[in-house]
Design a protein around this motif. Structure first.
Motif, PDB file in Angstrom:
ATOM      1  N   ARG A 137     -46.325  10.241 -51.064  1.00  0.00           N
ATOM      2  CA  ARG A 137     -45.375  11.345 -51.234  1.00  0.00           C
ATOM      3  C   ARG A 137     -45.098  11.611 -52.712  1.00  0.00           C
ATOM      4  NH1 ARG A 137     -40.041  11.483 -48.302  1.00  0.00           N
ATOM      5  NH2 ARG A 137     -40.178  13.623 -49.017  1.00  0.00           N
ATOM      6  N   PRO A 188     -36.745  11.406 -52.172  1.00  0.00           N
ATOM      7  CA  PRO A 188     -37.217  10.400 -53.125  1.00  0.00           C
ATOM      8  C   PRO A 188     -36.117  10.004 -54.097  1.00  0.00           C
ATOM      9  CG  PRO A 188     -38.182  12.542 -53.609  1.00  0.00           C
ATOM     10  CD  PRO A 188     -37.413  12.698 -52.352  1.00  0.00           C
ATOM     11  N   ARG A 225     -37.561  11.032 -46.124  1.00  0.00           N
ATOM     12  CA  ARG A 225     -36.470  10.620 -47.000  1.00  0.00           C
ATOM     13  C   ARG A 225     -36.553  11.298 -48.365  1.00  0.00           C
ATOM     14  NH1 ARG A 225     -34.605   4.941 -45.750  1.00  0.00           N
ATOM     15  NH2 ARG A 225     -36.793   4.424 -45.870  1.00  0.00           N
ATOM     16  N   GLU A 277     -44.887   0.520 -46.136  1.00  0.00           N
ATOM     17  CA  GLU A 277     -44.001   1.591 -46.577  1.00  0.00           C
ATOM     18  C   GLU A 277     -44.415   2.130 -47.939  1.00  0.00           C
ATOM     19  OE1 GLU A 277     -39.923  -0.401 -45.363  1.00  0.00           O
ATOM     20  OE2 GLU A 277     -39.718   1.661 -46.023  1.00  0.00           O
ATOM     21  N   LEU A 337     -44.677   6.037 -49.370  1.00  0.00           N
ATOM     22  CA  LEU A 337     -43.847   6.475 -50.492  1.00  0.00           C
ATOM     23  C   LEU A 337     -44.713   6.918 -51.669  1.00  0.00           C
ATOM     24  CD1 LEU A 337     -41.060   3.749 -50.356  1.00  0.00           C
ATOM     25  CD2 LEU A 337     -40.866   6.157 -49.721  1.00  0.00           C
ATOM     26  N   ALA A 396     -39.219   2.702 -40.326  1.00  0.00           N
ATOM     27  CA  ALA A 396     -39.138   2.892 -41.772  1.00  0.00           C
ATOM     28  C   ALA A 396     -40.204   3.874 -42.247  1.00  0.00           C
ATOM     29  CB  ALA A 396     -39.283   1.553 -42.490  1.00  0.00           C
ATOM     30  N   ASP A 430     -39.497   7.181 -44.133  1.00  0.00           N
ATOM     31  CA  ASP A 430     -40.032   7.355 -45.487  1.00  0.00           C
ATOM     32  C   ASP A 430     -40.669   8.734 -45.655  1.00  0.00           C
ATOM     33  OD1 ASP A 430     -39.258   4.928 -46.445  1.00  0.00           O
ATOM     34  OD2 ASP A 430     -41.110   3.909 -45.882  1.00  0.00           O
ATOM     35  N   PRO A 438     -39.909  -0.453 -51.566  1.00  0.00           N
ATOM     36  CA  PRO A 438     -39.184  -0.748 -50.330  1.00  0.00           C
ATOM     37  C   PRO A 438     -38.893  -2.240 -50.181  1.00  0.00           C
ATOM     38  CG  PRO A 438     -41.471  -0.157 -49.876  1.00  0.00           C
ATOM     39  CD  PRO A 438     -41.269   0.039 -51.326  1.00  0.00           C
ATOM     40  N   GLU A 441     -38.704   2.449 -57.257  1.00  0.00           N
ATOM     41  CA  GLU A 441     -38.586   2.720 -55.824  1.00  0.00           C
ATOM     42  C   GLU A 441     -39.582   1.860 -55.051  1.00  0.00           C
ATOM     43  OE1 GLU A 441     -38.170   6.738 -54.766  1.00  0.00           O
ATOM     44  OE2 GLU A 441     -38.749   6.445 -52.688  1.00  0.00           O
TER      45      GLU A 441
END
Lengths: 254, 124
Positions: free
Chosen positions: A204, A250, A248, A197, A201, A241, A245, A190, A188
């Motif tokens: 998270r 995952p 969003r 970003e 991510l 974004a 993010d 970006p 994952e």
């Protein structure tokens, strides 16, 4: 002569991973500098594998990198910096490297700093170490133009608001990742302008990120992917974004 | 006698229908992606000829009665566009995954080839 070969026993994965550290270098039209950077990486981290991702360059980047002895991954067309870097993480993940360093192919990131990044990573209190231009004590080194610094401040503020951990250098692409962070980035990462970003991510996903001081240079050659004309588009796209993010679902749970 | 707006509407929906069918016939459009267009054209044709639902919808929403059909058409088109945006996203993701696989596989092939040259196969 046509060969219908069943090659003798070879080890691709196990042979490569013995070094345990791979340095990932995304490069676009860097034929003039890439060999020098590969050599400097070798000199500062002997024994590390060097993996150049040639992102559809129009010049000889791929051939020069391969001739310099780097593992060269030639993208079939230009996929953008995020997907190029992710390809390097995929390589590191599939070949079981314990640590991966990402360094830009344009000379902005001096390879001589890699040992410091790896040392910080091996302390074990972070899954990813990011080199920051703005943590250095001395004012020397490249910090970017004023508008860019204002943009960086704004990004840092938004990331801090979303994660509770404001970075000092949210657009820095100089990093070292442990196995956990490699696995995350391989699955994952970006695209477009991935660095800010990635902070959100990774936060998270529960990955720990720490910054260390890193002096940077002006690029040796090539053109920044962020031109002045594109910077407004860049800022709005990244800000959108970042907010997305934060909500969003995952893609990957590690 | 058909009013002008109905006639224009019929021409447009018939045009969409024929155009879409022709693209499918020439294999330039997959059935799965033509379905939404065909359904839209048929629905608009029905609403154009049988206007009771339009009267009801105009009364419900307060939209100016003669434009109701166009508003509904725009709604259908927006749905189609949104659907295609999701298709594009999926294709772009798959495209990226494929490019990455190609780059990694190409490297493995080169390694295998080099290893094959280092260890030539036994004759026979």
């Amino acid at each position: 002569m046509i060969q219908t070969t069943v090659p003798a026993p070879i080890q691709i994965a196990s042979g490569d991973s013995a070094a345990r550290v791979v340095v990932i270098i995304p490069a676009y039209n860097e034929a003039g500098h890439i060999a020098q950077i590969i050599d400097r990486v070798r000199a500062s981290v002997p024994g590390a594998a060097v993996c150049v991702i040639n992102d559809g360059s129009k010049d000889d980047t791929g051939r020069v990198a391969a001739a310099a002895g780097a593992i060269t991954l030639n993208m079939p067309f230009n996929v953008g910096i995020g997907a190029a870097v992710q390809t390097g993480f995929l390589y590191a993940y599939r070949h079981d490297y314990a640590m991966a360093v990402r360094l830009d192919g344009d000379g902005q990131h001096p390879p001589e700093i890699i040992p410091a990044l790896l040392e910080a990573l091996q302390r074990g209190d972070a899954d990813m170490i990011i080199g920051s231009r703005f943590l250095t004590a001395e004012p020397a080194g490249y910090r970017g133009t004023l508008p860019r610094r204002i943009g960086i401040r704004l990004l840092a503020w938004v990331i801090g608001w979303l994660t509770g951990e404001p970075p000092t250098d949210p657009t820095s692409g100089l990093l070292a990742a442990n196995r956990r962070a490699i696995a995350f980035c391989a699955h994952e990462y970006p695209h477009d302008y991935p660095e800010p970003e990635a902070r959100v991510l990774m936060h998270r996903a529960g990955l720990r990120v720490r910054e260390v001081p890193a002096a940077m240079r002006e690029r040796l050659g090539g053109v920044s992917s962020i031109t002045t004309a594109r910077s407004v588009y860049y800022m709005s796209k990244v800000l959108l974004a970042l907010l997305l993010d934060a909500i969003r679902m995952p893609r990957w749970k590690g | 006698m058909m009013d002008r707006q109905t006639l224009v509407g019929l021409i447009v929906t018939l045009g969409i229908l024929l155009g879409v069918l022709e693209l499918v016939r020439r294999r330039r459009l997959r059935e799965e992606y033509s379905l939404l267009w065909i359904l839209t054209a048929l629905a608009l044709t029905v609403l154009n000829l049988w206007s009771a639902p339009l009267d009801w919808f105009a009364a419900l929403t307060g939209i100016f009665r003669p434009t109701v059909l166009f508003v509904i058409a725009v709604g259908f088109f927006l749905l189609i566009l949104l659907y295609y945006s999701t298709v594009l996203t999926r294709l772009a993701d798959q495209n990226k995954d494929l490019a990455q696989e190609i780059a990694l596989l190409r490297h493995e092939i080169e390694q295998l080839r080099r290893a094959g040259q280092d260890h030539p196969p036994a004759e026979g």
